[in-house]
Design a protein around this motif. Sequence first.
Motif, PDB file in Angstrom:
ATOM      1  N   ALA A  15       0.832  -1.206   0.000  1.00 29.94           N
ATOM      2  CA  ALA A  15       0.000   0.000   0.000  1.00 29.94           C
ATOM      3  C   ALA A  15       0.870   1.260   0.000  1.00 29.94           C
ATOM      4  N   LEU A  16       1.939   1.260   0.786  1.00 30.08           N
ATOM      5  CA  LEU A  16       2.838   2.415   0.819  1.00 30.08           C
ATOM      6  C   LEU A  16       3.562   2.599  -0.515  1.00 30.08           C
ATOM      7  N   GLN A  17       3.992   1.504  -1.129  1.00 28.19           N
ATOM      8  CA  GLN A  17       4.654   1.598  -2.427  1.00 28.19           C
ATOM      9  C   GLN A  17       3.695   2.121  -3.493  1.00 28.19           C
ATOM     10  N   THR A  18       2.464   1.651  -3.456  1.00 29.99           N
ATOM     11  CA  THR A  18       1.456   2.123  -4.412  1.00 29.99           C
ATOM     12  C   THR A  18       1.186   3.603  -4.201  1.00 29.99           C
ATOM     13  N   PHE A  19       1.063   4.022  -2.952  1.00 33.59           N
ATOM     14  CA  PHE A  19       0.823   5.431  -2.658  1.00 33.59           C
ATOM     15  C   PHE A  19       2.003   6.297  -3.114  1.00 33.59           C
ATOM     16  N   LEU A  20       3.230   5.818  -2.873  1.00 42.39           N
ATOM     17  CA  LEU A  20       4.408   6.564  -3.301  1.00 42.39           C
ATOM     18  C   LEU A  20       4.441   6.689  -4.821  1.00 42.39           C
ATOM     19  N   LEU A  21       4.140   5.613  -5.520  1.00 43.36           N
ATOM     20  CA  LEU A  21       4.134   5.650  -6.979  1.00 43.36           C
ATOM     21  C   LEU A  21       3.054   6.602  -7.495  1.00 43.36           C
ATOM     22  N   PHE A  22       1.877   6.581  -6.885  1.00 40.31           N
ATOM     23  CA  PHE A  22       0.805   7.498  -7.265  1.00 40.31           C
ATOM     24  C   PHE A  22       1.215   8.946  -7.009  1.00 40.31           C
ATOM     25  N   GLU A  23       1.826   9.177  -5.855  1.00 38.84           N
ATOM     26  CA  GLU A  23       2.266  10.529  -5.495  1.00 38.84           C
ATOM     27  C   GLU A  23       3.347  11.030  -6.451  1.00 38.84           C
ATOM     28  N   VAL A  24       4.295  10.173  -6.772  1.00 34.98           N
ATOM     29  CA  VAL A  24       5.363  10.550  -7.699  1.00 34.98           C
ATOM     30  C   VAL A  24       4.785  10.813  -9.082  1.00 34.98           C
ATOM     31  N   GLY A  25       3.856   9.977  -9.513  1.00 31.48           N
ATOM     32  CA  GLY A  25       3.239  10.176 -10.830  1.00 31.48           C
ATOM     33  C   GLY A  25       2.498  11.496 -10.920  1.00 31.48           C
ATOM     34  N   CYS A  26       1.688  11.803  -9.903  1.00 31.73           N
ATOM     35  CA  CYS A  26       0.951  13.078  -9.897  1.00 31.73           C
ATOM     36  C   CYS A  26       1.902  14.260  -9.809  1.00 31.73           C
ATOM     37  N   GLY A  27       2.906  14.160  -8.970  1.00 29.03           N
ATOM     38  CA  GLY A  27       3.866  15.251  -8.822  1.00 29.03           C
ATOM     39  C   GLY A  27       4.665  15.491 -10.083  1.00 29.03           C
ATOM     40  N   THR A  28       5.089  14.414 -10.739  1.00 30.24           N
ATOM     41  CA  THR A  28       5.846  14.554 -11.982  1.00 30.24           C
ATOM     42  C   THR A  28       4.975  15.153 -13.072  1.00 30.24           C
ATOM     43  N   THR A  69      13.792   9.708  -6.549  1.00 29.64           N
ATOM     44  CA  THR A  69      13.258   9.133  -5.317  1.00 29.64           C
ATOM     45  C   THR A  69      12.468   7.862  -5.606  1.00 29.64           C
ATOM     46  N   ALA A  70      11.717   7.869  -6.691  1.00 31.88           N
ATOM     47  CA  ALA A  70      10.874   6.717  -6.994  1.00 31.88           C
ATOM     48  C   ALA A  70      11.671   5.547  -7.553  1.00 31.88           C
ATOM     49  N   PHE A  71      12.702   5.833  -8.330  1.00 31.81           N
ATOM     50  CA  PHE A  71      13.468   4.771  -8.985  1.00 31.81           C
ATOM     51  C   PHE A  71      14.959   4.928  -8.691  1.00 31.81           C
TER      52      PHE A  71
END
Length: 105
Positions: A15-28, A69-71
């Motif tokens: 869940a945390l990884q999914t949230f981080l990926l979603f956050e990074v995607g929206c921020g990017t 940060t994401a990758f």
Amino acid sequence: MSSQNKTLKATEELALQTFLLFEVGCGTLANILLFLHNFSPIFTGSRLRPTQVIVTNLALANAFLLLVTAFPTNIMIFVPRNPKTNLQCKIDGLLIHLWIEGAYV
């Protein structure tokens, strides 16, 4: 640790990884849109205001940091496999110093 606790921990991590990926995607995506919005006057021939230049640079830098940060494993591409020897470092430092001196003369 019981198997139920392990499963719960794995679910929390997912869940945390999914949230981080979603956050990074929206921020990017937001940073790219901000960059394009502030960079678009160049395409129309207008001159950028100083605040647009600053915001454009910040958006680009922030998008890069979000991707790093994401990758983090993908950044290892930029690390040389064979580190330079002491002599190679000194020669490179001397060449850079001479280049900087020549650029400012």
